[in-house]
Design a protein around this motif. Structure first.
Motif, short mmCIF file in Angstrom:
data_model
loop_
_atom_site.label_atom_id
_atom_site.label_comp_id
_atom_site.label_asym_id
_atom_site.label_seq_id
_atom_site.Cartn_x
_atom_site.Cartn_y
_atom_site.Cartn_z
N LEU A 175 17.32 16.68 -19.76
CA LEU A 175 18.42 17.33 -20.50
C LEU A 175 19.44 17.47 -19.55
O LEU A 175 20.79 17.33 -20.02
CB LEU A 175 17.79 18.62 -21.02
CG LEU A 175 16.83 18.78 -22.08
CD1 LEU A 175 16.63 20.09 -22.56
CD2 LEU A 175 17.42 18.02 -23.36
N VAL A 176 19.53 17.69 -18.48
CA VAL A 176 20.37 17.66 -17.28
C VAL A 176 21.14 16.33 -17.30
O VAL A 176 22.11 16.13 -16.91
CB VAL A 176 19.85 18.20 -15.91
CG1 VAL A 176 21.10 18.00 -14.89
CG2 VAL A 176 19.53 19.72 -15.93
N MET B 182 28.03 6.66 -15.06
CA MET B 182 27.58 7.69 -15.37
C MET B 182 26.16 7.66 -15.57
O MET B 182 25.11 8.48 -15.25
CB MET B 182 28.11 8.41 -16.55
CG MET B 182 29.63 8.76 -16.36
SD MET B 182 29.93 9.93 -15.05
CE MET B 182 28.88 11.19 -15.97
N LEU B 183 25.40 6.50 -16.03
CA LEU B 183 24.11 6.55 -16.32
C LEU B 183 23.41 6.26 -15.30
O LEU B 183 22.32 6.89 -14.73
CB LEU B 183 23.95 5.23 -17.27
CG LEU B 183 22.53 4.79 -17.58
CD1 LEU B 183 21.74 5.87 -18.27
CD2 LEU B 183 22.31 3.57 -18.36
N VAL B 184 23.97 5.53 -14.29
CA VAL B 184 23.35 5.23 -12.96
C VAL B 184 23.46 6.66 -12.06
O VAL B 184 22.26 6.79 -11.34
CB VAL B 184 24.17 4.16 -12.13
CG1 VAL B 184 23.62 4.20 -10.66
CG2 VAL B 184 24.12 2.74 -12.64
N SER B 185 24.40 7.34 -12.11
CA SER B 185 24.61 8.77 -11.63
C SER B 185 23.42 9.61 -11.95
O SER B 185 22.80 10.33 -11.43
CB SER B 185 25.77 9.15 -11.72
OG SER B 185 26.79 8.34 -11.13
N ALA B 186 23.44 9.54 -13.40
CA ALA B 186 22.15 10.40 -13.96
C ALA B 186 21.04 10.16 -13.57
O ALA B 186 20.03 10.81 -13.22
CB ALA B 186 22.21 10.37 -15.48
N GLY C 272 18.62 12.36 -11.60
CA GLY C 272 17.19 12.86 -12.04
C GLY C 272 16.04 12.43 -10.99
O GLY C 272 15.02 13.12 -10.97
N TRP C 273 16.20 11.11 -10.18
CA TRP C 273 15.28 10.91 -9.43
C TRP C 273 15.33 11.58 -8.14
O TRP C 273 13.98 12.42 -7.73
CB TRP C 273 15.58 9.62 -8.79
CG TRP C 273 14.69 8.85 -7.66
CD1 TRP C 273 13.25 8.16 -7.87
CD2 TRP C 273 14.74 9.27 -6.21
NE1 TRP C 273 12.67 8.23 -6.69
CE2 TRP C 273 13.54 8.41 -5.74
CE3 TRP C 273 15.62 9.67 -5.40
CZ2 TRP C 273 13.25 8.68 -4.33
CZ3 TRP C 273 15.36 9.62 -4.05
CH2 TRP C 273 14.30 9.20 -3.47
#
Length: 518
Positions: free
Chosen positions: A18-19, A247-251, A255-256
């Motif tokens: 969710l974050v 943003m997807l790569v950052s997320a 997350g990792w």
């Protein structure tokens, strides 16, 4: 048994997911809400039209002044308007707001009139029309030039007549700049995304006065359809795509990191706890990677707690075995004596009867002494307040019941030990008691500041080298026939363990000596 109420709780993986989703969506939503809204498009269009209106008004005024330097037509500006225009900077901020203002009906058509144009206006009409049509090819805006009465003198199209009845034009001829949102009266089908046409259902109109010699000689009337959100997204598709990928790569990276630093260590700690609870691994190995400081502290506490529980379990098992063994002899003696006494007075002579009663009393006292020592040992294993206590106070409290013996303390008056007064009294009391029970008449207590240790020496019978290695073994005693329980030094060791101290035997020439290292 305490039970935890079962209810749905999100997993840490779900929270992390969710974050990550929030990291991707929230910036996009905020950008779309603030930058890509129709209100912002309307203001950008208004700002552009205001800039163009000022330039066209200056061109209009300059062309008029070449023909008539001192105008005698139009509305005179008020003192407040003159003062504002005389400032070095007098910008016109955009004022349209779709969120609070209403969109007006479509612009009224001009009213046809038969009056001819005044000479100066007629002279510049052709020039302004060519300028308007040329600018429209680039800006795609509509331009209308009017004289002081609202009559059209030039335009970017084929408009003619008077706009004096239009509210924003009427105000502009009074010296005010006015911006208005109006619905379009020419709704059409949607165009292709890559076309120059805009599909917004309303237009922005700006009416700006043309001032010369503090008089309004006319007005410029501009209009333009604001950008459509759908087309803006299409135009900015590469930029928005790059932002989305970033943003997807950052997320994914965040997350990792959260999984690596939080989720995985927590799973490992949970697995450790299950191993401890099941007994398969009483003392778990530390987790290789804790991730964050708080989890490292938690992991170390879990390992320390498991080690303490394992030690306590082993100690309880050991003490239970020793207690069972130690109590077995007095219980057997008591039961045997009770069986003989139950046969009646005739079975035993008077002396033998008294001997059996005496044995019962001795064994009962021994059992009571064992139980008292076990309670003291349990109390010694419970950590108490570690506030340092002056050594003189500990010696005075511990030697109160040994007044008939000589007890000397060699230490500076300000010496303190990292023990509470109760802990210190328990330690010294048992050491003094052991010394006097083994024939000592004199005990010396010395504090060695260099090694931060306390030395307790006596002049008793001493300890043999063979027995010196067993002093801390529970129930080991050389005075079993005299009622010794073998728990005195075990209690001392348990108390010192709470203060991170150890006791060891020193081999002197005479008597016994113990060194307590803090």
């Amino acid at each position: 048994m305490l039970t935890i109420k079962k209810k749905w709780r999100p997993s840490l993986a779900l929270v992390i997911a969710l974050v990550c989703i929030a990291l991707v969506t929230l910036p996009i939503i905020s950008v779309l809400g603030a930058r890509l809204s129709s209100n912002q498009f309307a203001r950008e269009t208004e700002r552009s039209l205001l800039s163009q209106a000022v330039i066209f008004a200056e061109v209009y005024a300059a062309a008029f002044s070449e023909l008539q330097r001192t105008p005698d037509v139009g509305h005179s500006l008020s003192l407040e308007q003159i003062t504002r225009l005389q400032r070095d900077f007098h910008p016109i901020p955009p004022s349209l707001d779709l969120l609070r203002g209403e969109v007006s009906p479509p612009r009224p058509d001009p009213v046809s009139i038969d009056e001819p144009l005044a000479a100066p206006h007629e002279a510049i009409s052709q020039t302004l029309s060519q300028l308007a049509m040329s600018a429209k090819k680039t800006t795609l805006s509509g331009y209308v030039f009017m004289d002081h009465s609202g009559q059209v003198i030039a335009s970017s199209g084929s408009v003619s007549g008077s706009f004096l009845h239009v509210p924003e034009v009427s105000q502009a001829l009074q010296g005010e700049t006015v911006s208005v949102l109006r619905h379009r009266n020419d709704p059409s089908e949607r165009h292709l995304l890559n076309s120059i046409s805009r599909d917004t259902s309303y237009r922005v109109f700006v009416a700006h006065p043309v001032v010369l010699g503090n008089r309004v000689i006319g007005a410029v009337y501009l209009s333009r359809t604001p950008m459509d959100l759908r087309k803006f997204l299409f135009q900015e598709r590469f930029t928005l795509g790059s932002v989305a990928v970033f943003m997807l790569v950052s997320a994914v990276g965040v997350g990792w990191m959260m999984w690596r630093l939080i989720s995985k260590p927590i799973r490992d700690l949970s697995s450790q706890s299950r191993d401890v609870a099941s007994g398969s691994k009483p003392t778990p190995d530390p987790v290789r990677h804790y991730g964050v400081r708080e989890l490292a502290d938690l992991g170390n506490n879990v390992v320390s707690m498991a080690a303490t529980l394992s030690e306590r379990s082993t100690a309880i098992e050991t003490y239970t075995s020793h207690v069972t063994h130690e109590l077995k002899s007095p219980v057997t003696a008591i039961l045997g004596a009770a069986e003989l006494l139950s046969e009646g007075p005739s079975a035993l002579a008077g002396d033998r009867n008294q001997k059996l009663v005496h044995n019962i009393q001795e064994e009962g006292l021994r059992m009571n002494a064992l139980l008292v020592r076990l309670r003291e040992l349990a109390r010694a294993s419970i950590q108490t307040d570690p506030t340092p206590t002056p050594l003189a106070d500990i010696v005075q409290a511990a030697s109160a019941e040994f007044s008939e013996y000589v007890i000397e303390c060699h230490a500076p008056s300000n010496t303190s030990l990292p023990l509470s007064k109760d802990q210190g009294q328990i330690v010294l009391h048992h050491l003094l008691q052991n010394a006097f029970q083994h024939g000592a008449t004199r005990v010396e207590i010395t504090f060695d500041a260099a090694s931060n240790s306390l030395i307790v020496s006596d002049d008793g019978t001493g300890i043999s080298p063979r027995n010196s290695t067993r002093i801390n073994d529970p129930f080991f005693t050389t005075r079993r026939d005299q009622g010794g329980t073998g728990l005195g030094l075990s209690i001392v060791s348990a108390v010192l363990k709470q203060a991170n101290a150890v006791i060891e035997v020193v081999t002197p020439e005479h008597g016994a000596s113990f060194r307590i290292r803090f």
